[in-house]
Each structure stands twice: as C-alpha cells, then as structure tokens.
Design a protein around this motif. Sequence first.
Motif, PDB file in Angstrom:
ATOM      1  N   ILE A  32      39.170  42.032  34.753  1.00 24.34           N
ATOM      2  CA  ILE A  32      40.619  42.057  34.545  1.00 24.34           C
ATOM      3  C   ILE A  32      41.334  42.476  35.829  1.00 24.34           C
ATOM      4  N   GLY A  33      40.805  43.502  36.492  1.00 24.90           N
ATOM      5  CA  GLY A  33      41.410  43.947  37.740  1.00 24.90           C
ATOM      6  C   GLY A  33      41.372  42.869  38.807  1.00 24.90           C
ATOM      7  N   GLY A  34      40.258  42.134  38.866  1.00 28.13           N
ATOM      8  CA  GLY A  34      40.145  41.061  39.843  1.00 28.13           C
ATOM      9  C   GLY A  34      41.141  39.945  39.596  1.00 28.13           C
ATOM     10  N   VAL A  35      41.313  39.579  38.337  1.00 28.70           N
ATOM     11  CA  VAL A  35      42.263  38.526  37.998  1.00 28.70           C
ATOM     12  C   VAL A  35      43.688  38.982  38.307  1.00 28.70           C
ATOM     13  N   MET A  36      43.991  40.246  38.041  1.00 19.82           N
ATOM     14  CA  MET A  36      45.317  40.777  38.345  1.00 19.82           C
ATOM     15  C   MET A  36      45.570  40.787  39.845  1.00 19.82           C
ATOM     16  N   ALA A  37      44.546  41.134  40.633  1.00 13.80           N
ATOM     17  CA  ALA A  37      44.696  41.142  42.087  1.00 13.80           C
ATOM     18  C   ALA A  37      44.967  39.737  42.601  1.00 13.80           C
ATOM     19  N   PHE A  38      44.206  38.766  42.105  1.00 13.23           N
ATOM     20  CA  PHE A  38      44.402  37.380  42.515  1.00 13.23           C
ATOM     21  C   PHE A  38      45.807  36.906  42.145  1.00 13.23           C
ATOM     22  N   SER A  40      48.443  38.706  41.729  1.00 12.37           N
ATOM     23  CA  SER A  40      49.420  39.398  42.567  1.00 12.37           C
ATOM     24  C   SER A  40      49.577  38.682  43.902  1.00 12.37           C
ATOM     25  N   GLY A  41      48.443  38.291  44.503  1.00  5.70           N
ATOM     26  CA  GLY A  41      48.506  37.583  45.774  1.00  5.70           C
ATOM     27  C   GLY A  41      49.221  36.257  45.661  1.00  5.70           C
ATOM     28  N   VAL A  42      48.953  35.536  44.574  1.00  4.26           N
ATOM     29  CA  VAL A  42      49.616  34.250  44.335  1.00  4.26           C
ATOM     30  C   VAL A  42      51.124  34.441  44.242  1.00  4.26           C
ATOM     31  N   LEU A 233      40.613  41.804  48.784  1.00  6.23           N
ATOM     32  CA  LEU A 233      40.160  40.468  49.170  1.00  6.23           C
ATOM     33  C   LEU A 233      40.675  39.407  48.197  1.00  6.23           C
ATOM     34  N   LEU A 234      40.660  39.729  46.908  1.00  4.32           N
ATOM     35  CA  LEU A 234      41.137  38.774  45.912  1.00  4.32           C
ATOM     36  C   LEU A 234      42.641  38.559  46.026  1.00  4.32           C
ATOM     37  N   GLY A 238      44.371  34.916  46.696  1.00  2.00           N
ATOM     38  CA  GLY A 238      45.483  34.367  45.923  1.00  2.00           C
ATOM     39  C   GLY A 238      46.667  34.025  46.812  1.00  2.00           C
ATOM     40  N   PHE A 239      46.935  34.876  47.790  1.00  2.57           N
ATOM     41  CA  PHE A 239      48.037  34.643  48.728  1.00  2.57           C
ATOM     42  C   PHE A 239      47.814  33.350  49.511  1.00  2.57           C
ATOM     43  N   ILE A 240      46.600  33.177  50.028  1.00  2.00           N
ATOM     44  CA  ILE A 240      46.283  32.002  50.837  1.00  2.00           C
ATOM     45  C   ILE A 240      46.411  30.717  50.019  1.00  2.00           C
ATOM     46  N   LEU A 241      45.836  30.713  48.835  1.00  2.00           N
ATOM     47  CA  LEU A 241      45.882  29.510  47.996  1.00  2.00           C
ATOM     48  C   LEU A 241      47.313  29.163  47.602  1.00  2.00           C
TER      49      LEU A 241
END
Length: 248
Positions: A32-38, A40-42, A233-234, A238-241
């Motif tokens: 869940i934390g990983g998906v939230m981090a991704f 957030s970056g998006v 990193l995640l 997300g930011f890059i994509l």
Amino acid sequence: MWWALFWGAVAGGAVLLGAVLGVYVKGSPRLIGGVMAFGSGVLISALAFSLTAEAFDKGGYLAVTIGLALGAGAFFLGSVILERHGAHDRKRSGGQRGVRQKGASDNKGMMLALGALLDGIPESAAIGISLLGGGSVGVPVVAAVFLSNIPEGWSSSAGMRKNGRSVRYILLLWLAVTVASAISALLGFVLLAQAPDVVVGAVEAFAAGAVITMLADTMMPEAFERGGATSGLLTALGFILSFFLSQF
C-alpha cells in the motif's frame, strides 16, 4: 461540458475502486505504501508540468503565486479543522490512532467524510479546469488523479475497516465522494468557461496548491511510513512516467 463530468467520475471512481480493494484485498502495508508513493510521484509531475504550467501561461507570475498560496492555505486550514475533530488519520491503512472500538469512532464518521471531500474536490476541480483548453491538458491530469486515488481509497478504507466500520458504510462513503468529485469537475469547467485567462490561471494554481499540500500532509507521510526507504524511488518512478505522459 459532459466530458468534464465523465472524466471527473472516472478519476473520482478510482477512490471507490481503492475502497473495494481496501475492504476485500488484504494488501501488505509495504505494498500500500509503495502504491501511494508511486501515485504521489505521478500527481506531483502532472501538477508541475500540466496544471501549474498551464496556469502560468494563462495568468503569469502573479496569478500563479497568489493561486498556489491561497490553495495551500485553504487546504491547510481545512485540514487543521478536520484533524481537531477526529479526521487526522483519515488515510491510514492501520486504522485511526486512539480509536479502540467502533463506538468510540462513531463521532468521527462525518469528519472522515468531510476529510475525503477535502482531499478529493481540488483534484476533481483541476480536471474540469484543465479541460477548458480543449482537453489536451486534461489527459495527464486525469491519469495522475486516477492513479493517486486508488491507494488513497485503499489505505483509508483498510483503516476504517480495522476500526469496525461496516462494508456498507465504507462503500457508500466513497460512492458519495465519487459523485462529489464528478460534480466538482463539472463545476470547474462550467463556472470558468467564459472567465478571463488570468482568472482561469489563478484557479488552476489554487487547485494545484491545495493538491500539493494534500500530498505532503497525508499521502506522502503514509507512503514513507508504510513503504519504507523504497518509497522515494517509487515516487521518482511515478514522476518520470507522468512526465513522459505529459509530453503527448
């Protein structure tokens, strides 16, 4: 006009999808934390390269500065008020701290609902506003809000479930948020359709400021707490994509 309603419902519906996952799928805290981090970056990337950039093109330095400041301040004040009435941990997958039983959490139900609206309405309004330019800016913003809303609904619904909330209560709550999100996107489009560019730019910046503050206040702390060191990193991934998506 109706496209704004449709895309607002699509993006807001991601919260309902996340709620279903939170109720029926036992995801690990790290997942869940990983998906939230991704997510957030998006969302950060879409706000920077789509919404805020568009606001600057329309309104210039002054509109963006004032809009960002007012949006951040409005979300901050609303969040402080809600936190004092029991909605501080509205996105925590581990449940609301200090709540030991269902009876003790009953008085927090309205605050949780208002907190969900506070988090979701600026995002949806941003979708409707972004579509004013003919839809070209709306795609990355819709995608970003959709991807970030899934972990939001997942995390907070898992937490409410642990605090004894019924499945009916949780799903109805997020259904209401989805409807409110669609209406917010529609209003963002309709109310500003004939407004001067400088006004549209200022409102776009206002929405961006509110969403950025929401990320720092709720999503990113939860992402780091649950996801650990890999959350950075995640977020970058997300930011890059999202950046690549904004170029199309």
